[in-house]
Design a protein around this motif. Structure first.
Motif, PDB file in Angstrom:
ATOM      1  N   ALA A  58       0.823  -1.206   0.000  1.00  0.00           N
ATOM      2  CA  ALA A  58       0.000   0.000   0.000  1.00  0.00           C
ATOM      3  C   ALA A  58       0.861   1.260   0.000  1.00  0.00           C
ATOM      4  O   ALA A  58       0.589   2.214  -0.744  1.00  0.00           O
ATOM      5  CB  ALA A  58      -0.927  -0.013   1.218  1.00  0.00           C
ATOM      6  N   LEU A  59       1.897   1.281   0.839  1.00  0.00           N
ATOM      7  CA  LEU A  59       2.787   2.446   0.879  1.00  0.00           C
ATOM      8  C   LEU A  59       3.464   2.655  -0.465  1.00  0.00           C
ATOM      9  O   LEU A  59       3.568   3.793  -0.961  1.00  0.00           O
ATOM     10  CB  LEU A  59       3.838   2.269   1.972  1.00  0.00           C
ATOM     11  N   GLY A  60       3.927   1.547  -1.058  1.00  0.00           N
ATOM     12  CA  GLY A  60       4.570   1.658  -2.362  1.00  0.00           C
ATOM     13  C   GLY A  60       3.621   2.190  -3.418  1.00  0.00           C
ATOM     14  O   GLY A  60       3.997   3.015  -4.258  1.00  0.00           O
ATOM     15  N   GLY A  61       2.377   1.724  -3.380  1.00  0.00           N
ATOM     16  CA  GLY A  61       1.393   2.194  -4.329  1.00  0.00           C
ATOM     17  C   GLY A  61       1.118   3.682  -4.181  1.00  0.00           C
ATOM     18  O   GLY A  61       0.996   4.414  -5.168  1.00  0.00           O
ATOM     19  N   VAL A  62       1.035   4.160  -2.927  1.00  0.00           N
ATOM     20  CA  VAL A  62       0.816   5.588  -2.680  1.00  0.00           C
ATOM     21  C   VAL A  62       1.980   6.400  -3.236  1.00  0.00           C
ATOM     22  O   VAL A  62       1.782   7.466  -3.848  1.00  0.00           O
ATOM     23  CB  VAL A  62       0.629   5.859  -1.175  1.00  0.00           C
ATOM     24  N   VAL A  63       3.211   5.915  -3.022  1.00  0.00           N
ATOM     25  CA  VAL A  63       4.385   6.633  -3.527  1.00  0.00           C
ATOM     26  C   VAL A  63       4.334   6.757  -5.046  1.00  0.00           C
ATOM     27  O   VAL A  63       4.526   7.846  -5.611  1.00  0.00           O
ATOM     28  CB  VAL A  63       5.688   5.924  -3.099  1.00  0.00           C
ATOM     29  N   VAL A  64       4.055   5.637  -5.720  1.00  0.00           N
ATOM     30  CA  VAL A  64       4.045   5.644  -7.187  1.00  0.00           C
ATOM     31  C   VAL A  64       2.981   6.597  -7.718  1.00  0.00           C
ATOM     32  O   VAL A  64       3.237   7.437  -8.599  1.00  0.00           O
ATOM     33  CB  VAL A  64       3.819   4.225  -7.732  1.00  0.00           C
ATOM     34  N   VAL A  65       1.773   6.484  -7.184  1.00  0.00           N
ATOM     35  CA  VAL A  65       0.667   7.306  -7.692  1.00  0.00           C
ATOM     36  C   VAL A  65       0.885   8.785  -7.364  1.00  0.00           C
ATOM     37  O   VAL A  65       0.726   9.662  -8.231  1.00  0.00           O
ATOM     38  CB  VAL A  65      -0.676   6.813  -7.105  1.00  0.00           C
ATOM     39  N   VAL A  72       3.208  15.434 -12.886  1.00  0.00           N
ATOM     40  CA  VAL A  72       2.323  15.912 -13.941  1.00  0.00           C
ATOM     41  C   VAL A  72       1.671  17.243 -13.576  1.00  0.00           C
ATOM     42  O   VAL A  72       1.601  18.160 -14.398  1.00  0.00           O
ATOM     43  CB  VAL A  72       1.227  14.860 -14.239  1.00  0.00           C
ATOM     44  N   THR A  73       1.217  17.366 -12.309  1.00  0.00           N
ATOM     45  CA  THR A  73       0.424  18.536 -11.918  1.00  0.00           C
ATOM     46  C   THR A  73       1.198  19.601 -11.165  1.00  0.00           C
ATOM     47  O   THR A  73       0.845  20.785 -11.207  1.00  0.00           O
ATOM     48  CB  THR A  73      -0.759  18.109 -11.038  1.00  0.00           C
ATOM     49  N   GLY A  74       2.244  19.193 -10.409  1.00  0.00           N
ATOM     50  CA  GLY A  74       2.979  20.145  -9.597  1.00  0.00           C
ATOM     51  C   GLY A  74       2.234  20.605  -8.360  1.00  0.00           C
ATOM     52  O   GLY A  74       2.645  21.575  -7.719  1.00  0.00           O
ATOM     53  N   LEU A  75       1.151  19.914  -7.996  1.00  0.00           N
ATOM     54  CA  LEU A  75       0.381  20.301  -6.811  1.00  0.00           C
ATOM     55  C   LEU A  75       1.180  20.039  -5.550  1.00  0.00           C
ATOM     56  O   LEU A  75       1.695  18.938  -5.331  1.00  0.00           O
ATOM     57  CB  LEU A  75      -0.942  19.530  -6.767  1.00  0.00           C
TER      58      LEU A  75
END
Length: 445
Positions: A58-65, A72-75
């Motif tokens: 789950a942590l890895g998935g959060v990092v990737v996304v 892409v957005t710079g938010l």
């Protein structure tokens, strides 16, 4: 497997720190963060089962996304999420590696203390990284608590002395509503009876540090004296302090400079100043303050947008001097000839000064885009390494389009490597800069 988990976790934590420090190299570092997160997911899936593996995945998935979305957005919120998740994933991997070692291992017992100390230090650094990424205010305020800070008390009692042949009246209070409302006045040749133009300078320091005495013309001052050449050229000099961010943010410093100008106008006769011939000069962050103030005086629409009233007669504001000025705060963290240390400091300073995620506010704070044909003649200079020569050139080009007299003074790297605010360091280039500046002003003031 234990070695792989430890190595991946360590690299992951370090990359999170690097992404914080090297924010302007986000693409290169960000891709590495994603790659390490993917490897981490693969490792935890084959090394563990059950809830620990699910947490790591789950942590890895959060990092990737989050990292991909940030690129892409710079938010800003996505950047903070990425740093938090990447750091947590790195420590998860390290903990998994430690847990996988034999409990009876003699080596494990012997290394427990140093590993615990290293882990505690790494956790502390990570907490500072994530916290400062979210908001630099706590870090800056803690630095103010042990150093330069916002104060309604002067550093010294107001007195008049003679320094290097000039009459100095120090720590004159020009206002009472904002902290650090003090200025120093230098009268050339200790003779206030002579009418001379007034050179008013605003110090740098990223809006968060600095002082009106930086580079002052005294025996114990470090670096080049900004006042000395101007006093010798027949100017009286005033050096102004202002309130520090993040406690006081844009455009407070512009308003405060207006208070100083009104005070000097009211008390001109008292101190022997000619406020009908004024040159405003600003270094680095100070350059932004004087540029913003000049825009308010010369652009009525802009002044209304900021909600600030002009405080001086435009005809009295003869010229502006920009020294390594941060003209576009949104790009403060991206100096030319990239300097990681300068970029990191400038980015932290800019985020302290204003909300850099607010595009409308950044547009208001952009000096280049808010000058008009009524903007004062300007002398614009900068170094070439870890600073803003691109912004200096853009302002000069904009003033050219507006028909405003200006001179752009930049030096190529073939001539010399000149850092941010190079004019505060004694060198032949500082001497040349002073000569050219005085020549430019002589034809205007």
């Amino acid at each position: 497997m234990t070695t792989a988990l430890a190595a991946t976790g360590g690299v992951g934590v370090v990359l999170a720190w690097l992404e914080f420090v090297l924010i302007r190299q986000q693409l290169a570092v960000g891709l590495w963060v994603i790659a390490v997160a993917v490897v981490s997911i693969a490792l935890v899936r084959v090394s563990r089962a059950g809830k620990p593996a699910a947490l790591g995945t789950a942590l890895g998935g959060v990092v990737v996304v989050a990292q991909a979305a940030w690129l892409v957005t710079g938010l800003h919120a996505l950047w903070v999420t990425t740093l938090t998740a990447a750091t947590a994933l790195g420590f998860f991997m390290l903990a998994s590696a430690w847990a996988g070692r034999s409990r009876a291992s003699t080596r494990r017992v012997a290394t427990a203390i140093p590993v615990s100390v290293a882990a505690a230090v790494a956790l502390l650094v990570s907490a500072v990284v994530v916290g400062t990424a979210a908001s630099p205010a706590p870090l800056i305020r803690s630095l103010h608590a042990v150093g330069q800070s916002n104060s309604f008390e002067a550093d010294a009692r107001t007195a008049t002395t003679v320094v290097d042949g000039a009459r100095l009246t120090n720590d004159v209070e020009y206002g009472s509503t904002l902290p650090n409302s003090f200025l120093d006045i230098y009268i050339a040749d200790d003779d206030p009876s002579v009418s001379r133009p007034t050179y008013i300078t605003i110090h740098g320091g990223g809006w968060i540090v600095g002082d009106k005495t930086d580079g002052a013309p005294s025996a114990d001052s470090a670096g080049a004296s900004w006042a000395g050449p101007m006093l010798d050229a027949g100017y009286n000099v005033v050096s102004v302090n202002y309130a520090f961010a993040p406690s006081y943010r844009f455009p407070t410093q512009t308003i405060q400079l207006g208070q100083a100008m009104q005070f000097l106008e009211t008390n001109a006769d008292r101190y022997g100043l000619d406020m009908s011939r004024v040159v405003l000069a600003g270094t680095s962050a100070g350059g932004h303050i004087v540029g913003n103030y000049a825009a308010v005086q010369t652009n009525s629409e802009y002044a209304r947008a900021l909600g600030i009233e002009p405080t001086m007669d435009r005809s009295a504001l003869k010229a502006i001097v920009f020294e390594s000025a941060a003209l576009d705060v949104g790009r403060a963290g991206a100096p030319q000839s990239p300097s990681p240390s300068n970029g990191f400091f400038f980015d932290i300073a800019a985020r302290s000064y204003l909300d850099t995620t607010d595009t409308a506010l950044l547009a208001q704070a952009n000096i280049i885009d808010n000058v008009t044909a009524d903007f004062p003649p300007s002398f614009i200079s900068d170094g070439n390494t870890g600073t803003f020569p691109d912004q200096a050139a853009e302002l000069s080009a904009q003033l050219d389009r507006m028909g405003v007299a200006n001179r752009l003074n930049l030096y190529s790297k073939n001539q010399a490597r000149l850092d941010h605010s190079f004019m505060s360091v004694d060198s032949q280039w500082t001497d040349d800069y002073s000569r050219l500046k005085i020549e430019f002003l002589r034809g205007i003031v």
